[in-house]
Write a protein that holds these residues in place. Sequence first.
Motif, PDB file in Angstrom:
ATOM      1  N   GLY A   1      31.505 -20.250  24.332  1.00  0.00           N
ATOM      2  CA  GLY A   1      30.078 -20.001  24.267  1.00  0.00           C
ATOM      3  C   GLY A   1      29.330 -21.071  23.499  1.00  0.00           C
ATOM      4  N   HIS A   2      28.212 -21.527  24.075  1.00  0.00           N
ATOM      5  CA  HIS A   2      27.343 -22.500  23.404  1.00  0.00           C
ATOM      6  C   HIS A   2      26.064 -21.769  23.010  1.00  0.00           C
ATOM      7  N   PHE A   3      25.897 -21.545  21.715  1.00  0.00           N
ATOM      8  CA  PHE A   3      24.767 -20.784  21.211  1.00  0.00           C
ATOM      9  C   PHE A   3      23.735 -21.738  20.584  1.00  0.00           C
ATOM     10  N   ILE A   4      22.478 -21.393  20.801  1.00  0.00           N
ATOM     11  CA  ILE A   4      21.369 -22.130  20.185  1.00  0.00           C
ATOM     12  C   ILE A   4      20.721 -21.226  19.144  1.00  0.00           C
ATOM     13  N   VAL A   5      20.441 -21.821  17.999  1.00  0.00           N
ATOM     14  CA  VAL A   5      19.747 -21.103  16.932  1.00  0.00           C
ATOM     15  C   VAL A   5      18.411 -21.772  16.697  1.00  0.00           C
ATOM     16  N   LYS A   6      17.343 -20.980  16.694  1.00  0.00           N
ATOM     17  CA  LYS A   6      16.002 -21.502  16.439  1.00  0.00           C
ATOM     18  C   LYS A   6      15.345 -20.734  15.298  1.00  0.00           C
ATOM     19  N   LYS A   7      14.537 -21.441  14.508  1.00  0.00           N
ATOM     20  CA  LYS A   7      13.793 -20.790  13.456  1.00  0.00           C
ATOM     21  C   LYS A   7      12.716 -19.884  14.041  1.00  0.00           C
TER      22      LYS A   7
END
Length: 297
Positions: free
Chosen positions: A291-297
Amino acid sequence: MFKVTTPQSSEDWQAYYSLRWQVLRAPWGEPRGSEQDDLEQDAEHRFIKNNNGEVLGVARLHFNNHKQAQVRYMAVAEGNRNQHIGSRLLHELEKIAWTQDADELVLFARERALDFYKRHGYEVKEKAHLAYDDVQHWKMVKQKPSEPGWFRHPNWTQVLQNTWRESIPISDAMGIKVESYTDWQFTTRADLDANLNLHNTMFAGSIYSLATLTGWGATYLALKEAGLEGNIVLADANIKYLKPLNNDPRGSVELAGCKGKLAELEDSGKASYHVPVNVYDGDVLVAEFEGHFIVKK
């Protein structure tokens, strides 16, 4: 992989007590035999050996009463520290205590070990005895968590469990729950009966969902460890189905295998995190997920 076992042979016991003495007594000139007490016969003993049979770490658990257990004689060989050996031993002793209905664990930690035990949910209660005139000990206590495997930062694990239930309804419908969180691994489990197809095996989509939420949870905990917060989304994923799942659905992340620079969240407001997840039927590997997860503020 290190395995926690119980000393069996006379050689095992000699090596077990030898390491306990070398680490906890010999540096202060204490004689052999001082590493034992009158509770040895009634206690639970655990140790870890390497492939050459050398003892790397030891620990003991005994009950002070029906509801309180005590960890004592935790020792790791000097050349084998920072490999989660102490954590694995402590985790094993905690599982014994919780499954035998202890309500709390108590221990007396040396000052240099306070941070280690705090990470695993122990709270400092008071200054205790001074050993050998210069080794200050502190009384620390851990209350029984909601689940036996909630070992490292159980308060974070509880928040994660609540977040899934309240914000991701499918997790509750599938019976997905956090099983354990340790220094080296994050695992989940699911209710098979809520995810059966017409062949009485787990839906492929349910396996995918279990893997996704397991990876999402590992990312959430990695952010907590880094002191960061952000919104987590799955950007891309691949899964390989290896076998049918028809008994005991479990997801597992080996934390050392996760990759990413979460600190970039502070500078750019965005970070990526790669999480490999294995899905098991009990101990049998049935699917591999990336899994490739993106985290954004």
